[in-house]
Design an enzyme around this catalytic site. Sequence first.
Site, PDB file in Angstrom:
ATOM      1  N   HIS A 265       0.816  -1.222   0.000  1.00  0.00           N
ATOM      2  CA  HIS A 265       0.000   0.000   0.000  1.00  0.00           C
ATOM      3  C   HIS A 265       0.845   1.266   0.000  1.00  0.00           C
ATOM      4  CE1 HIS A 265      -4.039  -1.824   0.723  1.00  0.00           C
ATOM      5  NE2 HIS A 265      -3.256  -2.857   0.998  1.00  0.00           N
TER       6      HIS A 265
ATOM      7  N   ASP B   6       3.695   9.436  -0.931  1.00  0.00           N
ATOM      8  CA  ASP B   6       2.500   8.676  -0.556  1.00  0.00           C
ATOM      9  C   ASP B   6       2.280   7.560  -1.569  1.00  0.00           C
ATOM     10  OD1 ASP B   6       0.218   8.146   0.982  1.00  0.00           O
ATOM     11  OD2 ASP B   6      -0.339  10.258   1.054  1.00  0.00           O
TER      12      ASP B   6
HETATM   13  P1  ADQ Z   1      -2.843   6.250   4.652  1.00  0.00           P
HETATM   14  O1  ADQ Z   1      -1.427   6.675   4.818  1.00  0.00           O
HETATM   15  O2  ADQ Z   1      -3.616   6.108   5.916  1.00  0.00           O
HETATM   16  O3  ADQ Z   1      -2.955   4.919   3.810  1.00  0.00           O
HETATM   17  P2  ADQ Z   1      -4.757   7.594   2.736  1.00  0.00           P
HETATM   18  O4  ADQ Z   1      -4.670   6.859   1.470  1.00  0.00           O
HETATM   19  O5  ADQ Z   1      -4.936   9.047   2.552  1.00  0.00           O
HETATM   20  O6  ADQ Z   1      -3.513   7.414   3.696  1.00  0.00           O
HETATM   21  O7  ADQ Z   1      -5.999   7.039   3.513  1.00  0.00           O
HETATM   22  C1  ADQ Z   1      -6.436   7.618   4.676  1.00  0.00           C
HETATM   23  C2  ADQ Z   1      -7.894   7.250   4.929  1.00  0.00           C
HETATM   24  O8  ADQ Z   1      -8.202   7.629   6.260  1.00  0.00           O
HETATM   25  C3  ADQ Z   1      -8.846   7.985   3.996  1.00  0.00           C
HETATM   26  O9  ADQ Z   1      -9.885   7.147   3.616  1.00  0.00           O
HETATM   27  C4  ADQ Z   1      -9.345   9.137   4.869  1.00  0.00           C
HETATM   28  O10 ADQ Z   1     -10.656   9.549   4.606  1.00  0.00           O
HETATM   29  C5  ADQ Z   1      -9.271   8.536   6.252  1.00  0.00           C
HETATM   30  N1  ADQ Z   1      -9.027   9.608   7.222  1.00  0.00           N
HETATM   31  C6  ADQ Z   1      -7.936  10.385   7.332  1.00  0.00           C
HETATM   32  N2  ADQ Z   1      -8.119  11.304   8.297  1.00  0.00           N
HETATM   33  C7  ADQ Z   1      -9.352  11.101   8.786  1.00  0.00           C
HETATM   34  C8  ADQ Z   1     -10.138  11.728   9.791  1.00  0.00           C
HETATM   35  N3  ADQ Z   1      -9.697  12.756  10.498  1.00  0.00           N
HETATM   36  N4  ADQ Z   1     -11.365  11.244  10.021  1.00  0.00           N
HETATM   37  C9  ADQ Z   1     -11.833  10.207   9.312  1.00  0.00           C
HETATM   38  N5  ADQ Z   1     -11.155   9.601   8.341  1.00  0.00           N
HETATM   39  C10 ADQ Z   1      -9.928  10.020   8.089  1.00  0.00           C
HETATM   40  C11 ADQ Z   1      -2.021   3.991   3.243  1.00  0.00           C
HETATM   41  C12 ADQ Z   1      -0.987   4.606   2.287  1.00  0.00           C
HETATM   42  C13 ADQ Z   1      -1.670   5.392   1.183  1.00  0.00           C
HETATM   43  C14 ADQ Z   1      -2.670   4.497   0.436  1.00  0.00           C
HETATM   44  C15 ADQ Z   1      -3.588   3.784   1.427  1.00  0.00           C
HETATM   45  C16 ADQ Z   1      -4.458   2.731   0.734  1.00  0.00           C
HETATM   46  O11 ADQ Z   1      -0.082   5.437   3.020  1.00  0.00           O
HETATM   47  O12 ADQ Z   1      -0.718   5.915   0.267  1.00  0.00           O
HETATM   48  O13 ADQ Z   1      -3.446   5.285  -0.433  1.00  0.00           O
HETATM   49  O14 ADQ Z   1      -2.844   3.119   2.435  1.00  0.00           O
HETATM   50  O15 ADQ Z   1      -3.679   1.823   0.022  1.00  0.00           O
END
Ligand code: ADQ
Length: 458
Positions: free
Chosen positions: A158, A366
Amino acid sequence: MSRLVIVSNRVPVPDKTGAASAGGLAVALQAALEKRGGIWMGWSGNSSDTEEPGPLALQQQGNITYALTDLTGKDVEEYYYGFANRVLWPICHYRLDLAEYGRKEMAGYFRVNRFFAQRLMPLIEPDDTIWVHDYHLIPLAAELRQMGLKNKIGFFLHIPWPPADVLYAMPVHEEIMRGLASYDLVGFQTDHDLENFAGCLRREEMGDAIGPKLFRANDRTFKGGAYGISIETEAFAKFARKASAHNMVSKARASLENRDLIIGVDRLDYSKGITQRIDAFEKFITSNPVHQGKVTYLQITPKSRSEVPEYEQMQRMVAEQAGRVNGALGAVDWVPIRYINKSVSRPILAGLYRIAKVGLVTPLRDGMNLVAKEYIAAQDPENPGVLVLSRFAGAARELKGALLVNPYDIEGTANAIARGLNMPLEERQQRWQIMMDFLMENDVMRWCDDFLKDLLED
Ligand code: ADQ
């Protein structure tokens, strides 16, 4: 149809009402499991006080068996906080400076992977297909193979995969590469990550690409591919449409007092570029005085991994920085930055994205970044906002209508914020449509199907 066995560090077990609390990824994988029948195995999140954790806790829900194991306190310390989050995470995000190598932690990582394999092995049937997720579990296939398992095993990473010069700074890089070469399919988020992986194989002649998406290393031939993860686009868009009726979203809108909203949503993590983003916002305000008092930047950032020192330090740094900027720029009737350390429910998040004129997604690195995709899905087609997106997020390879920025370039990001806020409606609509069309076609179900198809195909 063969059963599916998913293994990931944490498992989104649905609550008693059957509703999964997690986002699109969990929904997609649960749908795949429901269709084929199968098992989702992982760590319970609990650490046991005893030397040996108790037996697997099994829970049946429809066609899916959730299998959870506790770990010992030492395991959690060494495998999870130690090697996974203080070595692999920084290395894969190109942060050599933050990687803390310790023999104890490395040994713990491999030990816990062996433990997972031992617990999983008795549950597997000859026809099962196994799909392992993320950097916590890279050595799992090698352990299972050593125990004699012949089944198809796929792996999806991921987070980004770094180039050889970065990876090779990690003492156990060979074991990690050999671990990946034990799978039948290794999936990355982007073609860049896949290229980096091929470069890592080649650098010390460990292996090479032998065909399109085909590799040979460690006396094995295996597939590799790029599968950009996505969201449940349609469901998220629906949340956003309905969200305006939500009390919390109405309150947020009223409290803006006609000011434009800029939104940032990230776990509190150094890879997300939050401090650079606050600098860019400050620069944007000081260089564009017409926007003074006319814009609110909302940063929603739940704490994560607080037990890791780098994260604890960062919590203090970001809070202080937001306070300093508010002190310097704010007025009696204007707080420029609203900084919140809480999780927000998905419907509310969707509603907040929808009322934001600019979505600021500026990670330093990311794998993909789902916030960027959620922001697009949540927009009102009649009056969409503008996505300002880091060129170093995997999402930048896909979302062609975004304003791409280099998050290290504070002035450049500040200019993009200004451009986003001032963009004419027609251009906003054109840019948004390109991205929404892409996301409607490439949602998380498609991602799941594409990966499984390649894994199952001979
Ligand atoms: P993350 O590093 O956690 O994931 P991201 O892909 O942005 O990053 O996903 C975060 C998720 O958490 C999103 O669905 C977002 O809505 C949710 N989230 C963040 N802050 C929040 C809040 N305050 N309240 C509720 N929800 C919140 C890792 C990798 C990424 C990759 C994903 C999936 O680092 O690059 O895209 O896995 O593979």
